[in-house]
Each structure stands twice: as structure tokens, then as C-alpha cells.
Design a protein around this motif. Structure first.
Motif, PDB file in Angstrom:
ATOM      1  N   PRO A 152      -3.603   5.758   2.109  1.00  0.00           N
ATOM      2  CA  PRO A 152      -4.445   6.538   1.108  1.00  0.00           C
ATOM      3  C   PRO A 152      -5.710   7.151   1.423  1.00  0.00           C
ATOM      4  O   PRO A 152      -6.050   8.115   0.780  1.00  0.00           O
ATOM      5  CB  PRO A 152      -4.361   5.396  -0.132  1.00  0.00           C
ATOM      6  CG  PRO A 152      -3.490   4.396   0.024  1.00  0.00           C
ATOM      7  CD  PRO A 152      -3.128   4.455   1.318  1.00  0.00           C
ATOM      8  N   ALA A 153      -6.306   6.525   2.565  1.00  0.00           N
ATOM      9  CA  ALA A 153      -7.339   6.851   2.941  1.00  0.00           C
ATOM     10  C   ALA A 153      -7.311   8.011   4.058  1.00  0.00           C
ATOM     11  O   ALA A 153      -8.005   8.450   4.722  1.00  0.00           O
ATOM     12  CB  ALA A 153      -8.001   5.774   3.852  1.00  0.00           C
ATOM     13  N   GLY A 154      -5.827   8.304   4.305  1.00  0.00           N
ATOM     14  CA  GLY A 154      -5.564   9.464   5.331  1.00  0.00           C
ATOM     15  C   GLY A 154      -5.479   9.040   6.744  1.00  0.00           C
ATOM     16  O   GLY A 154      -5.242   9.743   7.533  1.00  0.00           O
ATOM     17  N   GLN A 155      -5.734   7.576   7.064  1.00  0.00           N
ATOM     18  CA  GLN A 155      -5.626   7.371   8.272  1.00  0.00           C
ATOM     19  C   GLN A 155      -4.153   7.272   8.757  1.00  0.00           C
ATOM     20  O   GLN A 155      -3.072   6.835   8.085  1.00  0.00           O
ATOM     21  CB  GLN A 155      -5.900   5.691   8.450  1.00  0.00           C
ATOM     22  CG  GLN A 155      -7.553   5.769   8.425  1.00  0.00           C
ATOM     23  CD  GLN A 155      -8.029   4.269   8.400  1.00  0.00           C
ATOM     24  OE1 GLN A 155      -7.688   3.404   7.802  1.00  0.00           O
ATOM     25  NE2 GLN A 155      -9.047   4.062   9.217  1.00  0.00           N
ATOM     26  N   THR A 191       0.933  -1.220   0.036  1.00  0.00           N
ATOM     27  CA  THR A 191       0.048  -0.056  -0.250  1.00  0.00           C
ATOM     28  C   THR A 191       1.021   1.286  -0.105  1.00  0.00           C
ATOM     29  O   THR A 191       1.569   1.318   0.748  1.00  0.00           O
ATOM     30  CB  THR A 191      -0.899   0.052   1.464  1.00  0.00           C
ATOM     31  OG1 THR A 191      -1.783  -1.241   1.356  1.00  0.00           O
ATOM     32  CG2 THR A 191      -1.834   1.138   1.155  1.00  0.00           C
ATOM     33  N   PRO A 192       0.719   2.122  -0.704  1.00  0.00           N
ATOM     34  CA  PRO A 192       1.435   3.406  -0.797  1.00  0.00           C
ATOM     35  C   PRO A 192       1.251   4.187   0.396  1.00  0.00           C
ATOM     36  O   PRO A 192       0.016   4.466   0.925  1.00  0.00           O
ATOM     37  CB  PRO A 192       0.874   4.165  -2.171  1.00  0.00           C
ATOM     38  CG  PRO A 192      -0.271   3.652  -2.432  1.00  0.00           C
ATOM     39  CD  PRO A 192      -0.221   2.279  -1.777  1.00  0.00           C
TER      40      PRO A 192
END
Length: 220
Positions: free
Chosen positions: A57-60, A45-46
């Protein structure tokens, strides 16, 4: 940044030490660095590091990275024969909460295969042959599991919560090294541990202090 799937710890997430090493390297890696894992590092996952936070990517927030004060967390060394003898009694060979762990999993012929066994004084010790490619993350990974196995017990799995490492030098590929670990305190579900990595000539290469967190029953 991306934690490749081969560098897993528990199924589906990155090994804590390897992941923390990747994050520390992205932050510059100079001097002692402390990494706090806020959630299991996702694989393939980036991830982005900004303002001391690693986010998906979801900002978590996956982790927090900050400089650490210099610390004295050195675990005394043992000779390679003593480390090998201890490793032969590694409890994870018969009861391992995450047998596919890249660092200490017995089911990973392609892993680091660090099998920390207990010494009579309660320390753990294990030999490590440095892989063909050595990075900062390799050293952080080596400093991870030997501390956890100072407190892991049957039916009592732990995972890494926080680790601070000071890396003075990387081993050369193929070097026969020794890793030692010790528990320095247990309070409730949290255990404080120290670990050290020594080179073939007995020189101290790196040391770490870490906090491991026991998983609730049935969570592993």
C-alpha cells in the motif's frame, strides 16, 4: 493479493515459495515464471501486481514477476522409502533458523511439514502428503525449502531471493509425493539450487531453479 499470516516463513513475513506462487498465479501462471523478492513479503497486507511489480500500500516494491525461458533444472527422484529415511535425519528438527515456517517448520503441525534430509550424494529429499486444498502456491512452496536445505547449515541461515518454476500438474489432495533438491553452485552469500516435485506414480509434476541468500551473522 494477500499473503495470509499462516503462510509465513521467517517471523512476520511470507514464506518465499508460497508468496512467489501467489504472485506467479496473479500474473497468469502459464509456462515458466520467475519471481524476484525485493523485500520480505508482508503478511495480511493488500498487494497489487502491475507492470510486473508487486507493490504494497505504500508503493514499495515487494517482488518482480516476469516470464522465464524454459529451463532444465530437474533433480532426479528417489523412492518414497528413501525420502522418508532422509527426512528422519532432517537437520531442522534440532536446529532450525525459522522453526515456525509454514513449509518446513517442525513447530507447524498445520504446515506442509516438508522435512528435507540429506542423501549420501548431497541431494535433499522429503515426502509430502498433498494437503486437502492444493493450489499453484502449494506447489511453489513445496519447491522452495528443499532447495534451501541443500545449503543451510548451523549458524548459516539462508532466505529465498529468486525462484523460477515450471509446473506441469498439481498433485491431487492426499497424494503421497516426493520432493528433491540440490545445490548447483555457491558464490559468496548466494547459492543456486534446483528442486523437483514428483507425484505418487513417480511422474515429474514441477521443477524450479532458485537463488538463496545467506543472512548476515545474527540476522536470523
Amino acid at each position: 493479493m494477500r499473503i495470509e499470516s499462516r503462510y509465513n516463513g521467517p517471523p512476520g513475513s511470507g514464506n518465499g515459495g508460497w508468496s512467489a506462487g501467489v504472485f506467479a498465479a496473479a500474473a497468469g501462471g502459464a509456462g515458466p515464471v520467475e519471481v524476484t523478492l525485493r523485500r520480505p513479503p508482508p503478511l495480511d497486507t493488500p498487494l497489487v501486481l502491475a507492470d510486473g511489480e508487486v507493490r504494497d500500500p505504500a508503493g514499495q516494491v515487494v517482488a518482480e514477476v516476469r516470464p522465464a525461458d524454459r529451463f532444465d533444472a530437474v533433480v532426479p527422484p528417489v523412492d518414497p522409502c528413501t525420502a522418508t529415511d532422509a527426512s528422519a535425519a532432517y537437520p531442522g528438527l534440532v536446529d532450525h533458523p525459522f522453526p515456525g515456517c509454514f513449509v518446513c517448520g517442525p513447530r507447524r503441525p498445520d504446515g506442509l511439514r516438508i522435512f528435507p534430509g540429506r542423501l549420501p550424494d548431497g541431494r535433499t529429499a522429503a515426502p509430502l502428503r498433498a494437503p486437502e486444498q492444493v493450489s499453484l502456491a502449494t506447489v511453489w512452496a513445496a519447491l522452495d525449502c528443499p532447495g534451501g536445505w541443500a545449503v543451510i547449515a548451523p549458524g548459516r541461515p539462508y532466505v529465498l531471493g529468486r525462484i523460477a518454476a515450471l509446473v506441469d500438474a498439481l498433485p491431487e489432495p492426499g497424494d503421497e509425493c516426493v520432493v528433491t533438491g540440490v545445490a548447483v553452485g555457491v558464490e559468496g552469500r548466494k547459492a543456486r539450487v534446483h528442486t523437483s516435485l514428483y507425484g505418487p506414480d513417480g511422474s515429474l509434476l514441477a521443477s524450479a531453479r532458485a537463488t538463496w541468500v545467506a543472512l548476515p551473522p545474527g540476522a536470523a
